[in-house]
Every structure is written in structure tokens, then in C-alpha cells.
Write a protein that holds these residues in place. Structure first.
Motif, mmCIF file in Angstrom:
data_model
loop_
_atom_site.group_PDB
_atom_site.id
_atom_site.type_symbol
_atom_site.label_atom_id
_atom_site.label_comp_id
_atom_site.label_asym_id
_atom_site.label_seq_id
_atom_site.Cartn_x
_atom_site.Cartn_y
_atom_site.Cartn_z
ATOM 1 N N PHE A 151 -11.538 -6.878 -7.692
ATOM 2 C CA PHE A 151 -10.637 -7.451 -8.702
ATOM 3 C C PHE A 151 -11.334 -8.493 -9.577
ATOM 4 C CE2 PHE A 151 -7.368 -5.237 -6.451
ATOM 5 C CZ PHE A 151 -6.361 -5.049 -7.380
ATOM 6 N N ALA A 152 -12.404 -9.074 -9.069
ATOM 7 C CA ALA A 152 -13.170 -10.046 -9.866
ATOM 8 C C ALA A 152 -14.232 -9.358 -10.722
ATOM 9 C CB ALA A 152 -13.825 -11.067 -8.944
ATOM 10 N N GLY A 153 -14.410 -8.046 -10.528
ATOM 11 C CA GLY A 153 -15.402 -7.316 -11.310
ATOM 12 C C GLY A 153 -16.803 -7.398 -10.766
ATOM 13 N N ARG A 154 -16.959 -7.939 -9.559
ATOM 14 C CA ARG A 154 -18.299 -8.039 -8.962
ATOM 15 C C ARG A 154 -18.713 -6.766 -8.235
ATOM 16 N NH1 ARG A 154 -16.145 -13.069 -7.726
ATOM 17 N NH2 ARG A 154 -15.974 -12.587 -5.517
ATOM 18 N N ARG A 155 -17.751 -5.909 -7.910
ATOM 19 C CA ARG A 155 -18.024 -4.620 -7.260
ATOM 20 C C ARG A 155 -17.219 -3.549 -7.983
ATOM 21 N NH1 ARG A 155 -19.606 -5.117 -1.535
ATOM 22 N NH2 ARG A 155 -19.926 -2.879 -1.684
ATOM 23 N N ASN A 156 -17.794 -2.373 -8.118
ATOM 24 C CA ASN A 156 -17.070 -1.236 -8.679
ATOM 25 C C ASN A 156 -16.818 -0.239 -7.558
ATOM 26 O OD1 ASN A 156 -16.727 -1.948 -11.381
ATOM 27 N ND2 ASN A 156 -18.773 -1.260 -11.916
ATOM 28 N N PRO A 157 -15.566 0.079 -7.309
ATOM 29 C CA PRO A 157 -15.254 0.996 -6.216
ATOM 30 C C PRO A 157 -15.632 2.438 -6.557
ATOM 31 C CG PRO A 157 -13.268 0.485 -7.430
ATOM 32 C CD PRO A 157 -14.365 -0.367 -8.010
ATOM 33 N N SER A 158 -15.925 3.202 -5.524
ATOM 34 C CA SER A 158 -16.149 4.639 -5.681
ATOM 35 C C SER A 158 -14.802 5.309 -5.969
ATOM 36 C CB SER A 158 -16.731 5.202 -4.382
ATOM 37 O OG SER A 158 -15.773 5.078 -3.331
ATOM 38 N N ARG A 159 -14.832 6.579 -6.259
ATOM 39 C CA ARG A 159 -13.587 7.326 -6.486
ATOM 40 C C ARG A 159 -12.718 7.270 -5.234
ATOM 41 N NH1 ARG A 159 -11.877 13.032 -5.955
ATOM 42 N NH2 ARG A 159 -10.417 13.538 -7.627
ATOM 43 N N ASN A 160 -13.321 7.440 -4.058
ATOM 44 C CA ASN A 160 -12.548 7.385 -2.817
ATOM 45 C C ASN A 160 -11.870 6.032 -2.643
ATOM 46 O OD1 ASN A 160 -13.131 9.994 -2.062
ATOM 47 N ND2 ASN A 160 -14.696 9.434 -0.573
ATOM 48 N N ARG A 161 -12.593 4.959 -2.899
ATOM 49 C CA ARG A 161 -12.016 3.621 -2.748
ATOM 50 C C ARG A 161 -10.929 3.362 -3.786
ATOM 51 N NH1 ARG A 161 -12.182 1.177 2.015
ATOM 52 N NH2 ARG A 161 -14.272 1.018 2.818
ATOM 53 N N LEU A 162 -11.122 3.887 -4.979
ATOM 54 C CA LEU A 162 -10.096 3.753 -6.013
ATOM 55 C C LEU A 162 -8.822 4.482 -5.578
ATOM 56 C CD1 LEU A 162 -10.117 2.295 -8.716
ATOM 57 C CD2 LEU A 162 -10.734 4.437 -9.804
ATOM 58 N N LEU A 163 -8.980 5.641 -4.973
ATOM 59 C CA LEU A 163 -7.818 6.371 -4.457
ATOM 60 C C LEU A 163 -7.156 5.617 -3.311
ATOM 61 C CD1 LEU A 163 -9.235 9.986 -4.719
ATOM 62 C CD2 LEU A 163 -7.231 9.094 -5.939
ATOM 63 N N CYS A 164 -7.959 4.968 -2.468
ATOM 64 C CA CYS A 164 -7.392 4.129 -1.400
ATOM 65 C C CYS A 164 -6.535 3.022 -2.007
ATOM 66 C CB CYS A 164 -8.509 3.510 -0.550
ATOM 67 S SG CYS A 164 -9.366 4.659 0.531
#
Length: 141
Positions: free
Chosen positions: A68-81
Motif C-alpha cells: 500500500f505504500a508502493g514499496r512492493r509490487n504484488p504478483s498477480r497471485n498476491r493481487l488476487l489474494c
């Protein structure tokens, strides 16, 4: 100025002999939001705390705050989670995937069909992971 649809923009792009001119002319139509900004917009529409979201998404609060702070970009799987954790609709999940430059759920793929079904029917992340596992498909986490 009349709002232009994606189809209209696509047609204009195909017909344009000059890419630079097309890009300049349509600059204000391009999506320029980060994954964090897009997630924050969706999060603000939901009635959930970040602690509950982390738990329902199967991730640590630290990792969630980094996303949420923009320091990490989630993978597609994590975005779906996160979509499951947020209780996102199919439309919200598909739009988020698209705007983040990731493949939308495609029901002709068995794994995506299971994930799609879970979102459509309000199933929880852990239940969907069990269904994916039962069908010998890669789980979301």
C-alpha cells in the motif's frame, strides 16, 4: 469533449500514421496510477481494516503495508489474494488486474475459472485455495 471509449482509442491508434502525435494527443487518457494507488482506491470503498485485510488475504501486515505504500509490487497471485481479502467483485478484480498490467481472469483456463467462480460466489481465499489444490491447480499462495 466527448468521452472516448477504449475501442475508439484502439481504432485511432491503428489508423494513426504517427505514434508520437497519437501519444501527445491522447496523453490525458492514459492510466498513470501505480498499483498502490489503484489498491488504495479499492480499499477506500470497502469497510475493512488493514489488519483484517492482511489476515483475509493470507499475508503479513508488514508486506501489506509495503504494497500500500508502493514499496512492493504484488504478483498477480498476491493481487488476487487481495481481491479476495477485500471482497472484490469480478468487475473490480478484472479492472484492477487490467490497470496493473496483469492478465485478467480467463474462464477458459481451469485455474482462472476456479478463481473467477470463487470471486463471483463470495468464497473465501482459503476455500478457493483448497478447491485449486483439489483440482491439481497452483494455489494462490
Amino acid at each position: 469533449m466527448k468521452k472516448r471509449t477504449t475501442d475508439h482509442l484502439q481504432q485511432e491508434l491503428m489508423d494513426s500514421p504517427d505514434l508520437a502525435r497519437f501519444l501527445t494527443k491522447n496523453e490525458n487518457l492514459f492510466v498513470n496510477k501505480s498499483i498502490a494507488e489503484l489498491l488504495n482506491q479499492l480499499f477506500e470503498r470497502k469497510n475493512i481494516s488493514k489488519a483484517a485485510l492482511a489476515k483475509q488475504s493470507g499475508m503479513s501486515e508488514i508486506y501489506l503495508h509495503q504494497i500500500f505504500a508502493g514499496r512492493r509490487n504484488p504478483s498477480r497471485n498476491r493481487l488476487l489474494c487481495l481481491c479476495y481479502g477485500l471482497g472484490a467483485s469480478i468487475e473490480e478484480a478484472q479492472e484492477l488486474l487490467k490497470l496493473c498490467g496483469m492478465a485478467q481472469l480467463y474462464p477458459k483456463l481451469k485455474r482462472d475459472a476456479i478463481i473467477y467462480y470463487g470471486l463471483q460466489h463470495g468464497l473465501g481465499l482459503f476455500e478457493i485455495n483448497d478447491k485449486l489444490f483439489d483440482e491439481n491447480e497452483e494455489t494462490l499462495f
